[in-house]
Design a protein around this motif. Sequence first.
Motif, mmCIF file in Angstrom:
data_model
loop_
_atom_site.group_PDB
_atom_site.id
_atom_site.type_symbol
_atom_site.label_atom_id
_atom_site.label_comp_id
_atom_site.label_asym_id
_atom_site.label_seq_id
_atom_site.Cartn_x
_atom_site.Cartn_y
_atom_site.Cartn_z
ATOM 1 N N ASP A 245 -50.185 84.832 -3.309
ATOM 2 C CA ASP A 245 -51.225 85.361 -2.424
ATOM 3 C C ASP A 245 -52.567 84.698 -2.742
ATOM 4 O O ASP A 245 -53.058 84.755 -3.875
ATOM 5 C CB ASP A 245 -51.332 86.884 -2.616
ATOM 6 N N CYS B 88 -59.942 91.352 -13.636
ATOM 7 C CA CYS B 88 -58.996 92.213 -12.923
ATOM 8 C C CYS B 88 -57.627 91.512 -12.848
ATOM 9 O O CYS B 88 -57.580 90.305 -12.549
ATOM 10 C CB CYS B 88 -59.510 92.507 -11.524
ATOM 11 N N SER C 262 -62.909 89.831 -6.842
ATOM 12 C CA SER C 262 -63.455 90.047 -5.493
ATOM 13 C C SER C 262 -62.531 90.891 -4.633
ATOM 14 O O SER C 262 -62.981 91.612 -3.735
ATOM 15 C CB SER C 262 -63.705 88.693 -4.813
ATOM 16 N N HIS C 263 -61.231 90.820 -4.917
ATOM 17 C CA HIS C 263 -60.248 91.568 -4.122
ATOM 18 C C HIS C 263 -59.610 92.677 -4.953
ATOM 19 O O HIS C 263 -58.433 93.018 -4.776
ATOM 20 C CB HIS C 263 -59.172 90.622 -3.572
ATOM 21 N N ARG C 264 -60.403 93.249 -5.830
ATOM 22 C CA ARG C 264 -59.901 94.301 -6.724
ATOM 23 C C ARG C 264 -59.285 95.471 -5.948
ATOM 24 O O ARG C 264 -58.234 96.000 -6.334
ATOM 25 C CB ARG C 264 -61.057 94.813 -7.589
ATOM 26 N N GLU D 83 -57.756 95.614 -3.190
ATOM 27 C CA GLU D 83 -56.432 95.316 -2.663
ATOM 28 C C GLU D 83 -55.410 95.121 -3.781
ATOM 29 O O GLU D 83 -54.254 95.542 -3.665
ATOM 30 C CB GLU D 83 -56.463 94.052 -1.794
ATOM 31 N N LEU D 84 -55.840 94.497 -4.885
ATOM 32 C CA LEU D 84 -54.906 94.132 -5.949
ATOM 33 C C LEU D 84 -54.479 95.317 -6.803
ATOM 34 O O LEU D 84 -53.287 95.471 -7.125
ATOM 35 C CB LEU D 84 -55.533 93.052 -6.838
ATOM 36 N N GLU E 253 -61.402 85.454 -7.805
ATOM 37 C CA GLU E 253 -60.854 85.975 -6.550
ATOM 38 C C GLU E 253 -60.184 87.329 -6.772
ATOM 39 O O GLU E 253 -60.249 88.218 -5.919
ATOM 40 C CB GLU E 253 -59.868 84.967 -5.950
ATOM 41 N N ARG E 254 -59.535 87.484 -7.917
ATOM 42 C CA ARG E 254 -58.899 88.771 -8.201
ATOM 43 C C ARG E 254 -59.955 89.869 -8.349
ATOM 44 O O ARG E 254 -59.741 91.010 -7.936
ATOM 45 C CB ARG E 254 -58.027 88.673 -9.459
ATOM 46 N N ARG F 286 -55.507 85.472 -2.122
ATOM 47 C CA ARG F 286 -56.578 86.389 -2.527
ATOM 48 C C ARG F 286 -56.639 86.561 -4.045
ATOM 49 O O ARG F 286 -57.679 86.949 -4.587
ATOM 50 C CB ARG F 286 -56.379 87.759 -1.870
ATOM 51 N N PHE F 287 -55.510 86.269 -4.720
ATOM 52 C CA PHE F 287 -55.415 86.572 -6.156
ATOM 53 C C PHE F 287 -55.195 85.326 -7.005
ATOM 54 O O PHE F 287 -54.831 85.422 -8.179
ATOM 55 C CB PHE F 287 -54.256 87.556 -6.390
#
Length: 427
Positions: free
Chosen positions: A287, A250, A298-300, A302-303, A295-296, A289-290
Amino acid sequence: MSTNVAAQRSTQPISGKDSKPLSGVRIIDLTRVVSGPFATMHLGDLGAEIIKIEEPVNGDDSRAFGPPFVGGESAYFLSVNRNKRSCAIDLKSDAGRQILLQLIDTADVVVQNFRPGTMDRLGLDNETLRKRNPKLICCAISGFGTEGPDAQRPGYDLIVQGEAGVMDITGDPKGQPTKVGTSIADMIAGLFAVQGILSALYERSQTGIARTVEISMLDALSSLLTFNAGIYFTTGASPTRRGNEHPTICPYETFQVADGWINLGVANDKFWRLFCEVTGAKDLFEDERFTTAPERVSHRLELTPLVAAILLDHTREYWVEKLGKAGIPCGLIRTVAEVCEAPQLTQRGMILSMEHPAAGDVKNISNPIRLDDEPLRQAAPPPMLGQHTHEILSSLLGFSPAQVAELSQRGVIRELSERTEQQTIAN
């Protein structure tokens, strides 16, 4: 021609710049519609002589697939039958089967995609054919193979796409299962058939042993599940539809821009850094989270909308040029028309133009194989039904004009005479 001569022909060395790898190989093509014709077309591109056996009244089923038709010829049929000669024979008649057996005597390979058991009922099973021609390679393509509970089911592309799990992982996650936009089950089976035939030809040249090649459309398409199957085998959880998202990368999907859609493939941390630099998205790069690829993913949720908002500001051409210049994988979502006219294909010789006796200028997308950095050229147009029956029976089997005419009158064969061909062109 004797069996020994037919077998020797395919193993003799071929030389000269204009020759092709399979020059001297004769293939009897009993296939129809897509999977088999796609396979034999590619073998013909490589230089094999393809004798396409068709039912005399209607021919290959795909001759009726349409519209569109051009000069009475189906665009569908024209797309998968170049580099072949059509010999129209009624295989339900004893005389027709005898003609086929005589052609088999001269051949290196026979390919068919009937439902399992059909060749046996016609008296054309592998054992019978090999008694006549011990060096004959027999290839069978079917929907579900020759054994197992589904062996007798008809093999249609749409059905196999569903049975192979491809449709369940394709499409909007909130929508219905979706088929791939081309006949991928048919075509991947055809490509595996080509691979199997080439392997068998090579082994025969080394050992003299002729193999039987069997391809199941279900087996072939299921083999493309690769990492999706790997996810299931590893976790026990079956992957589901994700639209255009990638399950482990992602952002790696389709995004809307100012005037259409593009694909963006930020496949690693290097590309993420470059993407943030090119777009000025310093806040995204910083950030936490990314920061890394996992991590990207896992936080798809939001990203993805943040990336989408950035890309909406400019056009397709702007982003493909700007991101591409920085080395970030990206590309247009092209229409079929755009692909067929794309300079990257046209300048590489990937668009063939062939003069057909009825349809006029017929264009195909070419075989992608390049030898010595040259595309495979000199393509013959797809044949009209029975166009080469007279030529094949007279030149290969020694039939006299009177014998051919008598068989034609009885409906055992169909021949396209010069007069008929001229009338077809005129119409």
